[in-house]
Design a protein around this motif. Structure first.
Motif, PDB file in Angstrom:
ATOM      1  N   LYS A  24      13.356  -8.027  15.450  1.00  0.00           N
ATOM      2  CA  LYS A  24      11.892  -8.872  14.971  1.00  0.00           C
ATOM      3  C   LYS A  24      11.418  -8.994  16.566  1.00  0.00           C
ATOM      4  O   LYS A  24      11.919  -8.765  17.644  1.00  0.00           O
ATOM      5  CB  LYS A  24      12.513 -10.294  14.723  1.00  0.00           C
ATOM      6  N   ASP A  57       1.549 -13.128  14.698  1.00  0.00           N
ATOM      7  CA  ASP A  57       1.505 -12.262  13.494  1.00  0.00           C
ATOM      8  C   ASP A  57       0.116 -12.512  12.960  1.00  0.00           C
ATOM      9  O   ASP A  57      -0.267 -11.268  12.420  1.00  0.00           O
ATOM     10  CB  ASP A  57       2.594 -12.600  12.422  1.00  0.00           C
ATOM     11  N   CYS A  84       3.500  -6.169  13.404  1.00  0.00           N
ATOM     12  CA  CYS A  84       4.862  -6.059  13.399  1.00  0.00           C
ATOM     13  C   CYS A  84       5.299  -7.148  12.785  1.00  0.00           C
ATOM     14  O   CYS A  84       5.036  -8.303  13.366  1.00  0.00           O
ATOM     15  CB  CYS A  84       5.530  -5.803  14.664  1.00  0.00           C
ATOM     16  N   LYS A  85       6.010  -7.363  11.675  1.00  0.00           N
ATOM     17  CA  LYS A  85       6.456  -8.426  11.038  1.00  0.00           C
ATOM     18  C   LYS A  85       7.714  -8.681  10.876  1.00  0.00           C
ATOM     19  O   LYS A  85       8.504  -8.017   9.555  1.00  0.00           O
ATOM     20  CB  LYS A  85       5.888  -8.760   9.592  1.00  0.00           C
ATOM     21  N   GLY A  86       8.675  -9.141  11.683  1.00  0.00           N
ATOM     22  CA  GLY A  86      10.084  -9.137  11.459  1.00  0.00           C
ATOM     23  C   GLY A  86      10.624 -10.299  10.802  1.00  0.00           C
ATOM     24  O   GLY A  86      10.056 -11.389  10.893  1.00  0.00           O
ATOM     25  N   ARG A  87      11.443 -10.154   9.616  1.00  0.00           N
ATOM     26  CA  ARG A  87      11.732 -11.179   8.960  1.00  0.00           C
ATOM     27  C   ARG A  87      13.415 -10.954   8.695  1.00  0.00           C
ATOM     28  O   ARG A  87      13.839 -10.080   8.853  1.00  0.00           O
ATOM     29  CB  ARG A  87      11.036 -11.006   7.342  1.00  0.00           C
ATOM     30  N   LEU A  91       9.640  -9.457   3.084  1.00  0.00           N
ATOM     31  CA  LEU A  91       8.237  -9.856   3.805  1.00  0.00           C
ATOM     32  C   LEU A  91       7.771 -10.226   2.683  1.00  0.00           C
ATOM     33  O   LEU A  91       7.419  -9.940   1.645  1.00  0.00           O
ATOM     34  CB  LEU A  91       7.643  -8.710   4.293  1.00  0.00           C
ATOM     35  N   THR A 116       7.725  -3.784   8.921  1.00  0.00           N
ATOM     36  CA  THR A 116       8.678  -4.688   8.853  1.00  0.00           C
ATOM     37  C   THR A 116      10.139  -4.367   9.064  1.00  0.00           C
ATOM     38  O   THR A 116      10.430  -3.197   8.783  1.00  0.00           O
ATOM     39  CB  THR A 116       8.579  -5.628   7.316  1.00  0.00           C
ATOM     40  N   ASP A 144       8.425  -0.067   5.923  1.00  0.00           N
ATOM     41  CA  ASP A 144       9.676  -0.805   5.774  1.00  0.00           C
ATOM     42  C   ASP A 144      10.783  -0.082   6.489  1.00  0.00           C
ATOM     43  O   ASP A 144      10.673   0.649   6.992  1.00  0.00           O
ATOM     44  CB  ASP A 144       9.909  -1.208   4.157  1.00  0.00           C
TER      45      ASP A 144
END
Length: 426
Positions: A24, A57, A84-87, A91, A116, A144
Protein backbone atom coordinates in the motif's frame (compact mmCIF):
# COMPACT_ATOMS: atom_id res chain seq x y z
CA UNK A 1 2.34 -21.89 -26.65
CA UNK A 2 1.15 -18.84 -24.72
CA UNK A 3 -0.06 -21.00 -21.84
CA UNK A 4 3.29 -22.80 -21.78
CA UNK A 5 5.22 -19.52 -21.67
CA UNK A 6 2.90 -18.16 -18.98
CA UNK A 7 3.49 -21.27 -16.89
CA UNK A 8 7.23 -20.88 -17.28
CA UNK A 9 7.06 -17.24 -16.20
CA UNK A 10 5.02 -18.13 -13.12
CA UNK A 11 7.62 -20.74 -12.16
CA UNK A 12 10.02 -17.83 -11.58
CA UNK A 13 7.69 -16.35 -8.98
CA UNK A 14 6.60 -17.55 -5.55
CA UNK A 15 3.30 -15.62 -5.14
CA UNK A 16 2.98 -16.45 -1.45
CA UNK A 17 6.23 -14.55 -0.85
CA UNK A 18 4.93 -11.31 -2.39
CA UNK A 19 3.42 -9.25 0.49
CA UNK A 20 0.38 -8.04 -1.45
CA UNK A 21 -1.57 -7.34 1.74
CA UNK A 22 1.11 -4.84 2.83
CA UNK A 23 1.55 -3.40 -0.66
CA UNK A 24 0.00 0.00 0.00
CA UNK A 25 0.98 3.65 -0.21
CA UNK A 26 4.67 4.16 -0.92
CA UNK A 27 5.32 0.41 -1.38
CA UNK A 28 2.64 0.04 -4.06
CA UNK A 29 3.85 3.15 -5.87
CA UNK A 30 7.43 1.88 -5.86
CA UNK A 31 6.29 -1.46 -7.22
CA UNK A 32 4.39 0.23 -10.06
CA UNK A 33 7.32 2.54 -10.78
CA UNK A 34 9.67 -0.38 -11.45
CA UNK A 35 7.04 -2.40 -13.30
CA UNK A 36 6.49 0.52 -15.68
CA UNK A 37 10.23 0.93 -16.07
CA UNK A 38 10.47 -2.75 -16.92
CA UNK A 39 7.93 -2.52 -19.74
CA UNK A 40 9.69 0.40 -21.39
CA UNK A 41 8.21 3.55 -19.87
CA UNK A 42 10.10 6.78 -20.49
CA UNK A 43 10.15 10.06 -18.56
CA UNK A 44 8.89 8.29 -15.45
CA UNK A 45 7.87 10.74 -12.74
CA UNK A 46 7.04 9.61 -9.22
CA UNK A 47 4.96 12.28 -7.55
CA UNK A 48 6.06 11.46 -4.01
CA UNK A 49 4.84 13.74 -1.24
CA UNK A 50 7.25 15.87 0.77
CA UNK A 51 6.65 13.84 3.93
CA UNK A 52 7.98 10.71 2.25
CA UNK A 53 4.65 8.99 1.67
CA UNK A 54 2.95 8.72 -1.69
CA UNK A 55 0.70 11.41 -3.06
CA UNK A 56 -2.94 11.36 -2.03
CA UNK A 57 -5.31 9.04 -3.88
CA UNK A 58 -7.19 12.01 -5.30
CA UNK A 59 -4.29 12.68 -7.67
CA UNK A 60 -2.01 10.72 -9.93
CA UNK A 61 0.94 9.03 -8.25
CA UNK A 62 3.02 8.28 -11.35
CA UNK A 63 3.40 9.76 -14.80
CA UNK A 64 5.03 8.00 -17.73
CA UNK A 65 5.39 8.26 -21.46
CA UNK A 66 5.36 5.38 -23.93
CA UNK A 67 6.37 5.70 -27.57
CA UNK A 68 4.16 3.55 -29.78
CA UNK A 69 3.25 3.43 -33.49
CA UNK A 70 -0.02 5.05 -34.55
CA UNK A 71 -2.32 3.92 -37.37
CA UNK A 72 0.10 5.25 -40.00
CA UNK A 73 3.11 3.55 -38.43
CA UNK A 74 4.60 6.77 -37.08
CA UNK A 75 6.05 6.56 -33.56
CA UNK A 76 4.18 8.92 -31.26
CA UNK A 77 4.33 9.53 -27.48
CA UNK A 78 1.45 8.42 -25.26
CA UNK A 79 1.00 9.98 -21.85
CA UNK A 80 0.07 7.65 -18.98
CA UNK A 81 -1.16 8.52 -15.52
CA UNK A 82 -1.10 5.92 -12.77
CA UNK A 83 -3.09 6.01 -9.55
CA UNK A 84 -2.13 3.50 -6.84
CA UNK A 85 -4.85 2.51 -4.40
CA UNK A 86 -3.73 0.11 -1.71
CA UNK A 87 -6.54 -1.39 0.31
CA UNK A 88 -7.13 -4.04 2.96
CA UNK A 89 -10.18 -5.27 1.04
CA UNK A 90 -11.81 -4.89 -2.37
CA UNK A 91 -11.34 -1.42 -3.87
CA UNK A 92 -14.53 0.60 -3.58
CA UNK A 93 -16.30 1.59 -6.79
CA UNK A 94 -16.52 5.25 -5.77
CA UNK A 95 -12.72 5.59 -5.79
CA UNK A 96 -12.60 4.37 -9.40
CA UNK A 97 -15.43 6.68 -10.45
CA UNK A 98 -13.67 9.68 -8.93
CA UNK A 99 -10.42 8.90 -10.74
CA UNK A 100 -12.13 8.47 -14.12
CA UNK A 101 -14.19 11.62 -13.81
CA UNK A 102 -11.18 13.67 -12.71
CA UNK A 103 -8.94 12.61 -15.59
CA UNK A 104 -11.44 13.16 -18.40
CA UNK A 105 -10.94 16.91 -18.18
CA UNK A 106 -7.23 16.61 -19.02
CA UNK A 107 -6.85 16.22 -22.79
CA UNK A 108 -3.13 15.40 -22.56
CA UNK A 109 -3.69 12.01 -20.89
CA UNK A 110 -3.92 9.01 -23.22
CA UNK A 111 -4.20 6.27 -20.61
CA UNK A 112 -5.15 6.08 -16.93
CA UNK A 113 -4.03 3.06 -14.91
CA UNK A 114 -5.84 2.41 -11.64
CA UNK A 115 -3.81 -0.14 -9.69
CA UNK A 116 -4.71 -1.91 -6.48
CA UNK A 117 -3.14 -4.62 -4.38
CA UNK A 118 -6.54 -6.32 -4.01
CA UNK A 119 -9.42 -6.65 -6.49
CA UNK A 120 -12.11 -4.72 -8.35
CA UNK A 121 -15.76 -5.71 -8.03
CA UNK A 122 -17.73 -6.78 -11.09
CA UNK A 123 -20.01 -3.71 -10.78
CA UNK A 124 -16.87 -1.54 -10.87
CA UNK A 125 -15.67 -3.19 -14.06
CA UNK A 126 -19.14 -2.84 -15.62
CA UNK A 127 -19.22 0.86 -14.73
CA UNK A 128 -15.78 1.46 -16.29
CA UNK A 129 -16.85 -0.34 -19.46
CA UNK A 130 -19.93 1.88 -19.83
CA UNK A 131 -17.92 5.00 -18.96
CA UNK A 132 -15.40 4.07 -21.65
CA UNK A 133 -18.21 3.90 -24.23
CA UNK A 134 -19.02 7.54 -23.43
CA UNK A 135 -15.38 8.66 -23.18
CA UNK A 136 -13.10 6.64 -25.50
CA UNK A 137 -10.15 8.73 -24.35
CA UNK A 138 -8.29 8.30 -22.11
CA UNK A 139 -8.17 4.54 -22.03
CA UNK A 140 -8.81 3.11 -18.56
CA UNK A 141 -6.78 0.11 -17.38
CA UNK A 142 -7.65 -1.70 -14.16
CA UNK A 143 -4.64 -3.50 -12.67
CA UNK A 144 -5.55 -5.70 -9.73
CA UNK A 145 -3.55 -8.22 -7.74
CA UNK A 146 -3.79 -10.85 -10.49
CA UNK A 147 -2.46 -8.42 -13.11
CA UNK A 148 0.37 -7.27 -10.85
CA UNK A 149 1.34 -10.87 -10.13
CA UNK A 150 1.43 -11.64 -13.85
CA UNK A 151 3.57 -8.58 -14.54
CA UNK A 152 5.95 -9.43 -11.71
CA UNK A 153 6.28 -12.94 -13.13
CA UNK A 154 7.60 -11.35 -16.33
CA UNK A 155 10.10 -9.14 -14.50
CA UNK A 156 12.26 -11.13 -12.08
CA UNK A 157 14.71 -8.23 -11.83
CA UNK A 158 11.93 -6.10 -10.31
CA UNK A 159 11.00 -8.88 -7.88
CA UNK A 160 14.67 -9.22 -6.95
CA UNK A 161 14.82 -5.49 -6.27
CA UNK A 162 11.67 -5.31 -4.16
CA UNK A 163 10.76 -8.79 -2.90
CA UNK A 164 13.79 -11.05 -3.03
CA UNK A 165 11.98 -13.86 -1.25
CA UNK A 166 9.38 -13.87 -4.02
CA UNK A 167 11.76 -15.35 -6.57
CA UNK A 168 12.22 -19.04 -7.12
CA UNK A 169 15.66 -20.28 -8.14
CA UNK A 170 14.56 -20.02 -11.77
CA UNK A 171 13.57 -16.42 -11.10
CA UNK A 172 16.93 -15.67 -9.50
CA UNK A 173 18.63 -17.17 -12.54
CA UNK A 174 16.72 -14.98 -14.95
CA UNK A 175 17.32 -11.90 -12.81
CA UNK A 176 21.06 -12.62 -12.80
CA UNK A 177 20.97 -12.99 -16.57
CA UNK A 178 19.02 -9.77 -17.14
CA UNK A 179 21.12 -7.71 -14.73
CA UNK A 180 24.32 -8.82 -16.43
CA UNK A 181 23.33 -8.50 -20.07
CA UNK A 182 21.34 -5.29 -19.65
CA UNK A 183 23.42 -3.45 -17.06
CA UNK A 184 26.70 -5.39 -16.56
CA UNK A 185 25.75 -5.71 -12.90
CA UNK A 186 26.64 -8.65 -10.70
CA UNK A 187 24.58 -10.46 -8.09
CA UNK A 188 25.50 -11.64 -4.61
CA UNK A 189 27.57 -14.77 -4.25
CA UNK A 190 24.83 -16.35 -2.12
CA UNK A 191 22.44 -16.30 -5.08
CA UNK A 192 25.10 -17.92 -7.27
CA UNK A 193 25.61 -20.64 -4.65
CA UNK A 194 21.86 -21.28 -4.53
CA UNK A 195 21.65 -21.73 -8.28
CA UNK A 196 24.69 -24.02 -8.25
CA UNK A 197 23.09 -26.24 -5.61
CA UNK A 198 19.96 -26.56 -7.78
CA UNK A 199 21.69 -26.59 -11.17
CA UNK A 200 20.32 -30.02 -12.11
CA UNK A 201 16.75 -28.72 -11.90
CA UNK A 202 17.29 -25.48 -13.85
CA UNK A 203 17.56 -24.78 -17.56
CA UNK A 204 20.80 -22.99 -18.38
CA UNK A 205 21.01 -21.34 -21.78
CA UNK A 206 24.01 -19.56 -23.25
CA UNK A 207 23.04 -16.19 -21.76
CA UNK A 208 22.53 -17.64 -18.29
CA UNK A 209 25.75 -19.66 -18.42
CA UNK A 210 27.82 -16.69 -19.56
CA UNK A 211 26.31 -14.44 -16.89
CA UNK A 212 26.95 -16.99 -14.14
CA UNK A 213 30.59 -17.40 -15.14
CA UNK A 214 31.10 -13.63 -15.29
CA UNK A 215 29.56 -13.34 -11.82
CA UNK A 216 31.98 -15.95 -10.50
CA UNK A 217 34.99 -14.06 -11.83
CA UNK A 218 33.56 -10.80 -10.49
CA UNK A 219 33.59 -12.42 -7.04
CA UNK A 220 37.06 -13.90 -7.47
CA UNK A 221 37.31 -17.32 -9.09
CA UNK A 222 35.51 -20.03 -11.03
CA UNK A 223 37.20 -22.88 -9.16
CA UNK A 224 34.49 -23.61 -6.58
CA UNK A 225 31.70 -23.81 -9.13
CA UNK A 226 33.10 -24.86 -12.54
CA UNK A 227 30.06 -24.12 -14.69
CA UNK A 228 31.66 -25.42 -17.89
CA UNK A 229 32.72 -28.67 -16.27
CA UNK A 230 29.10 -29.76 -15.88
CA UNK A 231 27.87 -29.21 -19.43
CA UNK A 232 28.43 -30.98 -22.77
CA UNK A 233 31.04 -29.74 -25.23
CA UNK A 234 28.30 -28.51 -27.58
CA UNK A 235 26.95 -26.16 -24.90
CA UNK A 236 30.44 -24.83 -24.20
CA UNK A 237 30.96 -24.06 -27.88
CA UNK A 238 27.60 -22.31 -28.17
CA UNK A 239 28.30 -20.19 -25.10
CA UNK A 240 31.72 -19.19 -26.43
CA UNK A 241 30.22 -18.32 -29.81
CA UNK A 242 27.50 -16.23 -28.18
CA UNK A 243 30.02 -14.35 -26.07
CA UNK A 244 32.32 -13.65 -29.02
CA UNK A 245 29.50 -12.60 -31.33
CA UNK A 246 28.38 -10.14 -28.63
CA UNK A 247 31.92 -8.96 -27.88
CA UNK A 248 31.41 -5.43 -29.21
CA UNK A 249 28.09 -5.13 -27.38
CA UNK A 250 29.72 -6.19 -24.11
CA UNK A 251 32.54 -3.69 -24.48
CA UNK A 252 30.03 -0.95 -25.32
CA UNK A 253 28.03 -1.74 -22.18
CA UNK A 254 31.20 -1.79 -20.09
CA UNK A 255 32.18 1.66 -21.33
CA UNK A 256 28.67 3.03 -20.85
CA UNK A 257 28.25 1.72 -17.31
CA UNK A 258 31.85 2.18 -16.20
CA UNK A 259 32.03 -1.46 -15.13
CA UNK A 260 35.21 -3.47 -14.73
CA UNK A 261 35.97 -5.38 -17.92
CA UNK A 262 38.10 -7.91 -16.03
CA UNK A 263 35.34 -10.47 -15.33
CA UNK A 264 34.24 -10.43 -18.98
CA UNK A 265 37.79 -10.91 -20.26
CA UNK A 266 38.35 -13.80 -17.86
CA UNK A 267 35.01 -15.34 -18.84
CA UNK A 268 35.89 -15.29 -22.54
CA UNK A 269 39.38 -16.66 -21.82
CA UNK A 270 37.85 -19.50 -19.77
CA UNK A 271 35.35 -20.25 -22.54
CA UNK A 272 38.09 -20.17 -25.18
CA UNK A 273 40.23 -22.60 -23.21
CA UNK A 274 37.29 -24.94 -22.54
CA UNK A 275 36.26 -24.89 -26.20
CA UNK A 276 39.79 -25.78 -27.31
CA UNK A 277 39.61 -28.80 -25.05
CA UNK A 278 37.12 -30.41 -27.43
CA UNK A 279 37.13 -28.60 -30.76
CA UNK A 280 39.73 -28.05 -33.46
CA UNK A 281 41.56 -24.70 -33.37
CA UNK A 282 40.41 -24.05 -36.95
CA UNK A 283 36.85 -23.66 -35.66
CA UNK A 284 38.01 -21.13 -33.07
CA UNK A 285 39.88 -19.25 -35.78
CA UNK A 286 36.69 -19.05 -37.83
CA UNK A 287 34.76 -17.67 -34.85
CA UNK A 288 37.41 -14.97 -34.46
CA UNK A 289 37.22 -14.20 -38.18
CA UNK A 290 33.44 -13.73 -38.06
CA UNK A 291 33.60 -11.66 -34.88
CA UNK A 292 36.28 -9.30 -36.13
CA UNK A 293 34.40 -7.90 -39.11
CA UNK A 294 32.58 -4.61 -39.54
CA UNK A 295 28.92 -4.13 -40.43
CA UNK A 296 29.98 -3.83 -44.07
CA UNK A 297 31.63 -7.27 -43.80
CA UNK A 298 35.13 -5.85 -43.96
CA UNK A 299 37.94 -6.92 -41.60
CA UNK A 300 38.27 -4.67 -38.57
CA UNK A 301 41.30 -2.37 -38.54
CA UNK A 302 44.26 -3.65 -36.56
CA UNK A 303 43.82 -1.22 -33.63
CA UNK A 304 40.24 -2.44 -33.13
CA UNK A 305 41.32 -6.08 -33.28
CA UNK A 306 44.01 -5.42 -30.71
CA UNK A 307 41.56 -3.59 -28.45
CA UNK A 308 38.92 -6.32 -28.49
CA UNK A 309 40.92 -9.54 -28.66
CA UNK A 310 44.38 -9.06 -27.20
CA UNK A 311 43.19 -8.77 -23.56
CA UNK A 312 41.52 -12.18 -23.91
CA UNK A 313 44.56 -13.86 -25.44
CA UNK A 314 46.94 -12.18 -22.97
CA UNK A 315 44.84 -13.29 -20.00
CA UNK A 316 44.74 -16.87 -21.22
CA UNK A 317 48.45 -17.04 -22.02
CA UNK A 318 49.53 -15.51 -18.71
CA UNK A 319 47.46 -17.93 -16.66
CA UNK A 320 48.59 -20.99 -18.61
CA UNK A 321 52.24 -19.99 -18.42
CA UNK A 322 52.07 -19.76 -14.65
CA UNK A 323 49.93 -22.77 -13.80
CA UNK A 324 51.55 -25.12 -16.31
CA UNK A 325 55.09 -24.19 -15.25
CA UNK A 326 54.30 -24.43 -11.53
CA UNK A 327 54.72 -28.23 -11.43
CA UNK A 328 57.16 -28.60 -14.33
CA UNK A 329 60.77 -29.61 -13.63
CA UNK A 330 61.97 -27.15 -16.24
CA UNK A 331 61.00 -24.17 -14.07
CA UNK A 332 61.71 -22.78 -10.66
CA UNK A 333 58.42 -23.14 -8.79
CA UNK A 334 59.20 -20.15 -6.62
CA UNK A 335 59.10 -17.82 -9.60
CA UNK A 336 55.71 -19.15 -10.73
CA UNK A 337 54.15 -19.05 -7.27
CA UNK A 338 55.43 -15.57 -6.54
CA UNK A 339 53.03 -14.09 -9.09
CA UNK A 340 50.01 -15.41 -7.18
CA UNK A 341 51.13 -14.25 -3.76
CA UNK A 342 49.11 -11.54 -2.08
CA UNK A 343 50.07 -9.27 0.75
CA UNK A 344 50.01 -11.07 4.10
CA UNK A 345 47.27 -9.68 6.41
CA UNK A 346 49.69 -8.97 9.26
CA UNK A 347 51.72 -6.74 6.96
CA UNK A 348 48.84 -4.41 6.20
CA UNK A 349 46.27 -4.72 9.01
CA UNK A 350 47.59 -2.02 11.33
CA UNK A 351 47.89 0.50 8.52
CA UNK A 352 44.13 1.04 8.70
CA UNK A 353 44.70 3.00 11.90
CA UNK A 354 47.35 5.26 10.39
CA UNK A 355 47.08 8.50 8.45
CA UNK A 356 48.71 7.54 5.15
CA UNK A 357 47.55 4.02 4.40
CA UNK A 358 49.67 1.34 2.83
CA UNK A 359 51.12 1.63 -0.64
CA UNK A 360 48.91 -0.16 -3.19
CA UNK A 361 50.12 -3.46 -4.52
CA UNK A 362 51.84 -3.07 -7.85
CA UNK A 363 49.86 -4.19 -10.88
CA UNK A 364 53.10 -5.15 -12.58
CA UNK A 365 52.73 -8.83 -13.37
CA UNK A 366 56.37 -9.37 -14.32
CA UNK A 367 58.47 -12.05 -12.67
CA UNK A 368 61.76 -13.85 -13.26
CA UNK A 369 61.56 -17.07 -15.24
CA UNK A 370 64.32 -19.63 -14.79
CA UNK A 371 63.98 -22.50 -17.25
CA UNK A 372 66.22 -25.55 -17.37
CA UNK A 373 66.12 -26.58 -21.02
CA UNK A 374 67.70 -29.98 -20.36
CA UNK A 375 64.69 -31.17 -18.36
CA UNK A 376 61.68 -32.84 -20.04
CA UNK A 377 58.38 -31.05 -20.54
CA UNK A 378 55.79 -31.96 -17.90
CA UNK A 379 53.06 -32.60 -20.48
CA UNK A 380 55.17 -34.11 -23.24
CA UNK A 381 56.08 -31.35 -25.70
CA UNK A 382 59.09 -32.47 -27.75
CA UNK A 383 61.81 -30.08 -26.58
CA UNK A 384 64.80 -32.31 -27.30
CA UNK A 385 66.68 -29.53 -29.05
CA UNK A 386 66.71 -27.57 -25.79
CA UNK A 387 64.17 -25.10 -27.10
CA UNK A 388 62.06 -23.11 -24.68
CA UNK A 389 58.56 -23.83 -23.42
CA UNK A 390 56.04 -23.24 -26.24
CA UNK A 391 53.76 -21.29 -23.90
CA UNK A 392 56.50 -18.71 -23.53
CA UNK A 393 57.85 -18.87 -27.07
CA UNK A 394 54.63 -18.38 -29.03
CA UNK A 395 53.21 -14.86 -29.17
CA UNK A 396 49.54 -14.30 -28.36
CA UNK A 397 48.91 -12.23 -31.48
CA UNK A 398 46.60 -12.44 -34.46
CA UNK A 399 49.54 -13.08 -36.81
CA UNK A 400 50.44 -16.22 -34.86
CA UNK A 401 46.92 -17.14 -33.76
CA UNK A 402 46.98 -20.60 -35.37
CA UNK A 403 50.18 -21.56 -33.56
CA UNK A 404 48.97 -20.07 -30.29
CA UNK A 405 45.62 -21.89 -30.40
CA UNK A 406 47.32 -25.15 -31.31
CA UNK A 407 49.69 -24.83 -28.36
CA UNK A 408 46.88 -23.99 -25.94
CA UNK A 409 44.79 -26.90 -27.23
CA UNK A 410 47.67 -29.30 -26.62
CA UNK A 411 48.13 -28.02 -23.07
CA UNK A 412 44.48 -28.25 -22.00
CA UNK A 413 43.95 -31.67 -23.58
CA UNK A 414 47.00 -33.13 -21.87
CA UNK A 415 46.37 -31.44 -18.56
CA UNK A 416 42.64 -32.19 -18.36
CA UNK A 417 41.81 -34.95 -20.86
CA UNK A 418 38.20 -35.81 -21.53
CA UNK A 419 37.04 -39.31 -20.70
CA UNK A 420 35.58 -39.29 -24.19
CA UNK A 421 37.31 -37.40 -27.00
CA UNK A 422 34.63 -37.95 -29.62
CA UNK A 423 34.58 -34.31 -30.71
CA UNK A 424 38.25 -33.36 -30.47
CA UNK A 425 38.70 -33.38 -34.23
CA UNK A 426 35.40 -31.74 -35.11
Amino acid sequence: MADEENGEERSWLIPSEIPFDELKGHALEECLFWLLDGIGARDLTWRVGSAGAGAADSGRDLEARFHVPDATGEIVPRQWWVECKGRAGTLETEAVKTSCNNVVANASVDCLVIATNTTFTNPTRDWVEKWQDRFPRPRILLWDRVVLERMLAQQPATVLRLFEGGLSSAGHLRAIRDRFWNLIEYSSIERIKRIWSERDTLQLGVMERFALIANEFAHGSIDERPWLGICPAKDILETFQYGMFNLIYLYARVMKTGSDQGPIIKTLAYLLLSTLRDFHPDLIREIFRITLRTDSDEPMPDPAVEFFVMPILDSLQTELQLVCSSDCERFSRRDSFKYWEGRAPFESYWSRFGTRGIAPKSNNGSYHRLECTSKPCRIGFDLSDESGCPLYQVQAEMETLDTFLGTVASVIRRRVPRQSTFCVNQ
